[in-house]
Design a protein around this motif. Structure first.
Motif, short mmCIF file in Angstrom:
data_model
loop_
_atom_site.label_atom_id
_atom_site.label_comp_id
_atom_site.label_asym_id
_atom_site.label_seq_id
_atom_site.Cartn_x
_atom_site.Cartn_y
_atom_site.Cartn_z
N ALA A 12 -11.91 96.93 18.84
CA ALA A 12 -11.71 98.14 18.03
C ALA A 12 -12.84 98.32 17.02
CB ALA A 12 -10.36 98.05 17.32
N ALA A 13 -13.23 97.22 16.34
CA ALA A 13 -14.28 97.35 15.32
C ALA A 13 -15.61 97.74 15.94
CB ALA A 13 -14.42 96.03 14.55
N GLU B 208 -20.97 93.08 24.91
CA GLU B 208 -19.60 92.56 25.02
C GLU B 208 -19.60 91.39 26.01
OE1 GLU B 208 -16.42 92.76 23.76
OE2 GLU B 208 -16.01 91.28 25.33
N ALA B 209 -19.05 90.28 25.56
CA ALA B 209 -19.04 89.09 26.42
C ALA B 209 -18.13 89.26 27.63
CB ALA B 209 -18.59 87.87 25.60
N ARG C 287 -8.84 92.51 21.54
CA ARG C 287 -7.44 92.10 21.38
C ARG C 287 -6.46 93.27 21.53
NH1 ARG C 287 -8.36 88.84 15.95
NH2 ARG C 287 -10.48 89.65 16.12
N ALA D 188 -2.33 93.92 20.78
CA ALA D 188 -1.71 94.90 19.89
C ALA D 188 -0.85 95.90 20.64
CB ALA D 188 -2.80 95.64 19.12
N SER D 189 0.30 96.24 20.05
CA SER D 189 1.12 97.28 20.66
C SER D 189 1.64 98.31 19.66
CB SER D 189 2.30 96.67 21.43
OG SER D 189 2.95 95.69 20.68
N TRP D 190 1.60 98.02 18.36
CA TRP D 190 2.08 99.00 17.38
C TRP D 190 0.92 99.58 16.57
CZ3 TRP D 190 5.25 94.79 18.43
CH2 TRP D 190 6.55 95.10 18.82
N HIS E 208 0.33 100.36 13.37
CA HIS E 208 1.01 100.09 12.09
C HIS E 208 0.56 101.10 11.01
CE1 HIS E 208 2.83 96.42 13.45
NE2 HIS E 208 1.68 95.84 13.73
N VAL F 261 -23.25 87.01 23.59
CA VAL F 261 -24.38 86.69 22.71
C VAL F 261 -24.20 85.24 22.25
CG1 VAL F 261 -25.57 87.27 20.56
CG2 VAL F 261 -24.56 89.09 21.98
N GLY G 183 -14.54 93.83 11.61
CA GLY G 183 -13.41 93.33 12.39
C GLY G 183 -12.19 93.20 11.51
N GLU G 184 -11.08 92.89 12.16
CA GLU G 184 -9.81 92.86 11.42
C GLU G 184 -9.84 91.95 10.20
OE1 GLU G 184 -7.71 90.07 11.35
OE2 GLU G 184 -8.64 88.84 12.89
N GLY H 42 -5.77 92.11 10.21
CA GLY H 42 -4.92 91.71 11.32
C GLY H 42 -4.45 92.85 12.19
N VAL I 11 -5.35 96.70 14.38
CA VAL I 11 -6.37 97.51 15.05
C VAL I 11 -6.92 98.56 14.08
CG1 VAL I 11 -6.79 99.11 16.95
CG2 VAL I 11 -5.30 97.14 17.31
C1 LIG Z 1 -0.46 89.18 20.59
C2 LIG Z 1 -1.08 90.13 19.60
C3 LIG Z 1 -0.32 91.16 19.07
C4 LIG Z 1 -0.89 92.03 18.15
N1 LIG Z 1 -0.15 93.08 17.70
C5 LIG Z 1 -0.75 94.04 16.95
C6 LIG Z 1 -0.08 95.26 16.70
O1 LIG Z 1 1.05 95.48 17.15
N2 LIG Z 1 -0.73 96.20 15.95
C7 LIG Z 1 -2.00 95.99 15.47
O2 LIG Z 1 -2.56 96.89 14.81
N3 LIG Z 1 -2.66 94.85 15.73
C8 LIG Z 1 -2.07 93.87 16.46
N4 LIG Z 1 -2.76 92.75 16.81
C9 LIG Z 1 -4.09 92.51 16.19
C10 LIG Z 1 -5.18 93.39 16.79
O3 LIG Z 1 -5.14 93.29 18.18
C11 LIG Z 1 -6.52 92.92 16.24
O4 LIG Z 1 -6.47 92.86 14.83
C12 LIG Z 1 -7.67 93.85 16.62
O5 LIG Z 1 -7.57 94.26 17.95
C13 LIG Z 1 -8.99 93.10 16.38
O6 LIG Z 1 -10.09 93.92 16.71
P1 LIG Z 1 -11.56 93.42 16.40
O7 LIG Z 1 -12.49 94.47 16.86
O8 LIG Z 1 -11.64 92.95 14.99
O9 LIG Z 1 -11.75 92.08 17.26
P2 LIG Z 1 -11.66 91.85 18.84
O10 LIG Z 1 -10.67 92.73 19.45
O11 LIG Z 1 -11.49 90.37 19.00
O12 LIG Z 1 -13.10 92.27 19.35
C14 LIG Z 1 -14.19 91.39 19.36
C15 LIG Z 1 -14.88 91.47 20.71
O13 LIG Z 1 -15.97 90.54 20.71
C16 LIG Z 1 -16.09 89.98 22.00
N5 LIG Z 1 -16.83 88.73 21.87
C17 LIG Z 1 -16.41 87.51 21.48
N6 LIG Z 1 -17.42 86.64 21.45
C18 LIG Z 1 -18.52 87.33 21.83
C19 LIG Z 1 -19.90 86.99 21.97
N7 LIG Z 1 -20.37 85.74 21.72
N8 LIG Z 1 -20.77 87.94 22.40
C20 LIG Z 1 -20.35 89.21 22.66
N9 LIG Z 1 -19.06 89.58 22.53
C21 LIG Z 1 -18.17 88.65 22.10
C22 LIG Z 1 -14.64 89.80 22.45
O14 LIG Z 1 -14.57 89.71 23.85
C23 LIG Z 1 -14.00 91.07 21.89
O15 LIG Z 1 -13.99 92.10 22.85
C24 LIG Z 1 -2.23 91.87 17.74
C25 LIG Z 1 -3.01 90.84 18.29
C26 LIG Z 1 -2.45 89.99 19.21
C27 LIG Z 1 -3.32 88.93 19.83
#
Ligand SMILES: Cc1cc2nc3c(=O)[nH]c(=O)nc-3n(C[C@H](O)[C@H](O)[C@H](O)COP(=O)(O)OP(=O)(O)OC[C@H]3O[C@@H](n4cnc5c(N)ncnc54)[C@H](O)[C@@H]3O)c2cc1C
Length: 444
Positions: free
Chosen positions: A35-36, A55-56, A63, A79-81, A83, A221, A414-415, A423, A425
Motif C-alpha cells: 500500500a505504501a 517489488e520482490a 500485506r 488486511a480485510s477491514w 479501519h 532489492v 509504510g505502516e 498497522g 493499510v
Molecule cells: C493477517 C493480517 C490482517 C490484517 N488486517 C488488517 C485490516 O483488517 N485492516 C488494515 O488496515 N490492515 C490490516 N493489516 C495490516 C496491513 O495489511 C498492513 O499494515 C499494510 O498492508 C502494510 O503495507 P506496507 O506498504 O507498509 O507494507 P507491505 O504490504 O509489507 O509492503 C512492502 C512490500 O515490500 C516488498 N518487499 C519486501 N522486501 C523487499 C525487498 N528486499 N525488495 C523489494 N521489495 C521487497 C514486499 O513483498 C511487499 O510487497 C493486516 C495484516 C495482516 C498480516
C-alpha cells in the motif's frame, strides 16, 4: 499482476562497475509495492516525477492480498477491514472503484462462551463493561503523563473478563501480548469508528489501485547504496540508479537485513527500526463440507473467555458474505508458535477450538478436511503482520517517518511510520504519500 514491466531493469550492472551510467535511470525508486509503495508511486507520478517500483514478490499489494482459488471465493490473507473508514484515504478510492462495502462497526459476538456454555446476559454485560474499563484505564494512564510502561501494567487484571479483553485487544488486534507492548503506542494508535469490509477483497482493491504503475515484480532489492550523488538499488536482477529512494519494506525485513544499506543506516534509524518489531496475526480458514451453517448467519462472530494463563482462544467470523467458509484469528505468541509448528498443527488447533462451540462431531461433519493457514511470519518478504512499539519506543514511528537521509532523498514509509494509523493499510497509504511529497521537495 497487471503492473507494467520495463525492459532494462534486470540487466543493469551493480553500481560502481566501470560502465555505470552517469545519470539516474529514474528520479525516484520505490522499494516495495504494498500500500505504501503504491501510494508513493501514484503521488510521485502526479507530481511529475519519473518512478520505478521494485517489488520482490510476484504481485502488488503486499500485506493486502486477496486470493480466490483455494476457498473458491475471495479470501483476504492479510488486511480485510478499512479501519476508521470516515478518515481512511482508501474509502473514497474504494467508492470510486465501485467495490461492494459493508459497515462492520458493530462486532457483537453471536456466541460468547463463559467456560463451556454460552455467557448469560449478566456475563455479557460484565464482559462489555470490562472492555470499556480496560480501554478507559489505558487512556487514563497514558494521559497521566508518566513514563512509558507495558500496556499490561496500565489495565485491569484479575476480573473474570480482564484476561479475555487483554487477549482480544492486544494479542489478536495488535498481534502482541500487552506485557511487551508500549502503553503510549497502544493508546496513540488505537482505532475507532467505522470498519468497512470489501466483498471483492481488500487486497483486490489495493492491487487495482496499483494497476498501470511502473512496477517491476520479481526484483528483490538486496542492497541500497546511498553514499554517492544518488541511490543505487541492487539485486541479483541488476541495478537501478535513482536520484532518491523510498523504502517501504516491513520493519521485520529491515531489522533482519532482508534489505541492506551501504553505508549502514545511522544508529538512530536502526534504533527506530528495532523499536518497532512486527507482531503476528494469523488466519486459519476452514471450508464447509455441505450446506449446513451451524444455525448461524453471515458474518457470525464466535469468541470465548480466556480460561487462564496459557489459554489462547481463536476468535471466529463465520460465513462472510454468506460464503461457505469460517475464518479464525489467532495472534501474538500463540500465532508465532503455530507458525513454527506448521499448517497441520494450526488446522488441528482451529478444529479443536471450533469444537468448543459445536462439538467435535459437528466440526467433522460440517467442515471439509484441510485449511488455509496464512504464512506472514514465515514469508521472508514480511516476517510478521504489523508493527507495535516496544516499551519506551513510542517515539520510534515519528523517528522512522522523519528520518531524512542523504539530504532528504532517502525516506522510509509504510505502516510502521504512521504515528496515528500504524498497522493499517490506510496508515501505510498516507505514509507513502507523505514520503513522496518529502522526496519531491528534496529533489527540488
Ligand atoms: C493477517 C493480517 C490482517 C490484517 N488486517 C488488517 C485490516 O483488517 N485492516 C488494515 O488496515 N490492515 C490490516 N493489516 C495490516 C496491513 O495489511 C498492513 O499494515 C499494510 O498492508 C502494510 O503495507 P506496507 O506498504 O507498509 O507494507 P507491505 O504490504 O509489507 O509492503 C512492502 C512490500 O515490500 C516488498 N518487499 C519486501 N522486501 C523487499 C525487498 N528486499 N525488495 C523489494 N521489495 C521487497 C514486499 O513483498 C511487499 O510487497 C493486516 C495484516 C495482516 C498480516
Amino acid at each position: 499482476m497487471t503492473a507494467e514491466t520495463v525492459d532494462g531493469v534486470g540487466g543493469g550492472r551493480p553500481a560502481g562497475a566501470a560502465s555505470r551510467p552517469p545519470r539516474p535511470d529514474v528520479e525516484v525508486v520505490v522499494i516495495g509495492a504494498g500500500a505504501a509503495g503504491i501510494a508513493a508511486a501514484r503521488r510521485l507520478l502526479a507530481l511529475g516525477r519519473s518512478v520505478r517500483v521494485l517489488e520482490a514478490g510476484a504481485r502488488l499489494g503486499g500485506r493486502a492480498w486477496t486470493e480466490s482459488e483455494v476457498l473458491g471465493a475471495p479470501f483476504d490473507h492479510g488486511a480485510s477491514w478499512i479501519h476508521v473508514a470516515e478518515r481512511n484515504p482508501l474509502t473514497p478510492l474504494a467508492r470510486s472503484l465501485g467495490v461492494t462495502l459493508r459497515d462492520e462497526r458493530r462486532r457483537v459476538r453471536d456466541i460468547l462462551l463463559a467456560g463451556d456454555r454460552p455467557a448469560t446476559p449478566a456475563e455479557r454485560a460484565a464482559h462489555d463493561a470490562a472492555c470499556e474499563a480496560w480501554e478507559a484505564a489505558a487512556e487514563t494512564r497514558d494521559a497521566s503523563g508518566g513514563p512509558d510502561i507495558p500496556l499490561a501494567e496500565a489495565v485491569p487484571r484479575g476480573g473474570p473478563w480482564d484476561a479475555t479483553v487483554s487477549h482480544w485487544y492486544s494479542a489478536i488486534i495488535s498481534g502482541v501480548e500487552a506485557e511487551r507492548f508500549s502503553l503510549h503506542d497502544y493508546v496513540r494508535t488505537g482505532l475507532d469508528g467505522e470498519n468497512l469490509q470489501v466483498a471483492e477483497g481488500f487486497g483486490t482493491l489495493v492491487a487495482r489501485l496499483g494497476e498501470g504503475l511502473p512496477v517491476t515484480p520479481g526484483a528483490p532489492v538486496a542492497r541500497l547504496r546511498w553514499d554517492g550523488a544518488g541511490m543505487a538499488a541492487e539485486g541479483e536482477w541488476g541495478a537501478l540508479r535513482a536520484g532518491a529512494a523510498i523504502v517501504t519494506v516491513s520493519t521485520g525485513v529491515l531489522a533482519t537485513g532482508g534489505l541492506r544499506f551501504l553505508p549502514e543506516l545511522p544508529d538512530a534509524v536502526q534504533a527506530a527500526i528495532a523499536g518497532l518489531p512486527q507482531g503476528l496475526l494469523s488466519k486459519i480458514a476452514l471450508r464447509a463440507s455441505g450446506a449446513g451453517r451451524l444455525g448461524l448467519g453471515p458474518f457470525a462472530r464466535l469468541g470465548r473467555q480466556v480460561a487462564g494463563p496459557g489459554d489462547h482462544p481463536i476468535s471466529w467470523m463465520l460465513w462472510p458474505w454468506d460464503r461457505d467458509h469460517a475464518v479464525g484469528f489467532i495472534g501474538g505468541e500463540a500465532a508465532w508458535t503455530l507458525a513454527r509448528e506448521g499448517p497441520a498443527a494450526a488446522e488441528a488447533f482451529a478444529r479443536a477450538e471450533l469444537a468448543r462451540y459445536v462439538g467435535p462431531v459437528e466440526v467433522a461433519r460440517s467442515f471439509a478436511p484441510g485449511a488455509v493457514v496464512t504464512r506472514w511470519a514465515e514469508d521472508p518478504l514480511f516476517l510478521g503482520a504489523y508493527s507495535h512499539a516496544r516499551v519506551g519506543c513510542h517515539g520510534a514511528r515519528a523517528a522512522l517517518r522523519d528520518a531524512a537521509l542523504a539530504g532528504g532523498r532517502l525516506r522510509f514509509a509504510g505502516e510502521a511510520c504512521h504515528t496515528r494509523y500504524a498497522g493499517t493499510v490506510g496508515g501505510a497509504w498516507s505514509s507513502g504519500e507523505r514520503a513522496a511529497e518529502a522526496v519531491h521537495a528534496a529533489l527540488g
